[in-house]
Design an enzyme around this catalytic site. Structure first.
Site: not given
Length: 257
Positions: A20, A22, A29, A217
């Site tokens: 992943d 972010d 971001r 996360d």
């Protein structure tokens, strides 16, 4: 052969590490740190590596660099609805074509009305972002700055506003076969059933990897990493920040003989 080469095994054809973006490779971001970039370069020497995220390619490039399609073996944008292998696009699927224009307009019109009724600390612009394989909805708007983004995330942690919006959609559109996935700090991804991050796994099936490791996360139920983290074909690694990812890579992968 030198002893060091005998001890270090090349896992590139056997093991895939999927990340992943972010909260896993970078703060939400934000750009990934140079330290993370160097670590991924080292990892790629011994393993096949890829990313899978809900954002489109341009947003992934903002965080990981303009050359990301060449820096990773696999790049899966929008959960793999847009897919690259070795720098070449190998797949693209359209949310609009799947849902149909009338259903899409009905969903967007209803959502705009609902968003106008919802309050939060700040509201800016870009509340609905249309992507190739999904739409991304934000109550506060994607044009919030980083401080406002952090503020909304704290607000949502307390009041569960995004979870409430998901419940509203589920009640309003049960016939459309849509899934709603809370990701990042401020938004919800909306996509057809089966188009979560597990969608990307079809693009690697022919490689017959012995192990596919996924790092994310948002692995809790309702999070946008939940399905792939719990998929029987993957080995999941739950993290809370990029530092966790780097620690696991150093201890469990780069130290692996």
């Amino acid at each position: 052969l030198p002893i060091c080469l005998l001890l270090m095994t090349d896992y590139r054809g056997k093991v895939l590490c999927l990340f992943d973006v972010d909260g896993t490779l970078s703060k939400s971001r934000n750009k990934a740190t140079p330290e993370m970039g160097e670590l991924l370069k080292e990892l790629r020497k011994r393993y096949t590596i890829g990313i899978v995220g809900g954002s489109d390619l341009s947003k992934q490039a903002e965080q990981l660099g303009d050359g990301l399609v060449n820096d990773f073996d696999y790049v899966f944008s929008e959960n793999g609805l847009v897919a690259f292998f070795n720098g070449e696009k190998i797949h693209s699927q359209s949310f609009k074509d799947h849902l149909g224009e009338e259903n899409l307009k009905r969903f967007i019109n209803w959502t705009l009305k609902r968003l106008s009724e919802m309050d939060c600390p700040q509201k800016r612009g870009n509340f609905i972002e249309f992507r190739t394989g999904m739409i991304n909805v934000s109550v506060c708007g994607r044009n919030v700055n980083q401080a406002e983004r952090d503020g909304y995330a704290a607000f949502d942690d307390e009041v569960k506003q995004r979870a409430g919006l998901v419940k509203d959609w589920q009640e309003a559109f049960p016939e459309l076969g849509l899934r709603y996935s809370i990701g990042g700090q401020i938004s919800v991804d909306v996509f057809p059933e089966g188009w979560d991050k597990t969608y990307c796994l079809q693009h690697v099936a022919s490689r017959n990897f012995e192990e596919i490791h996924f790092f994310g996360d948002k692995t809790h139920e309702g999070g946008n990493d939940y399905e792939i983290y719990n998929h029987p074909g993957t080995i999941g690694h739950a993290v809370t920040k990029p530092d966790d990812t780097m620690e696991i890579l150093r201890k469990e992968f780069l130290a692996r003989k």
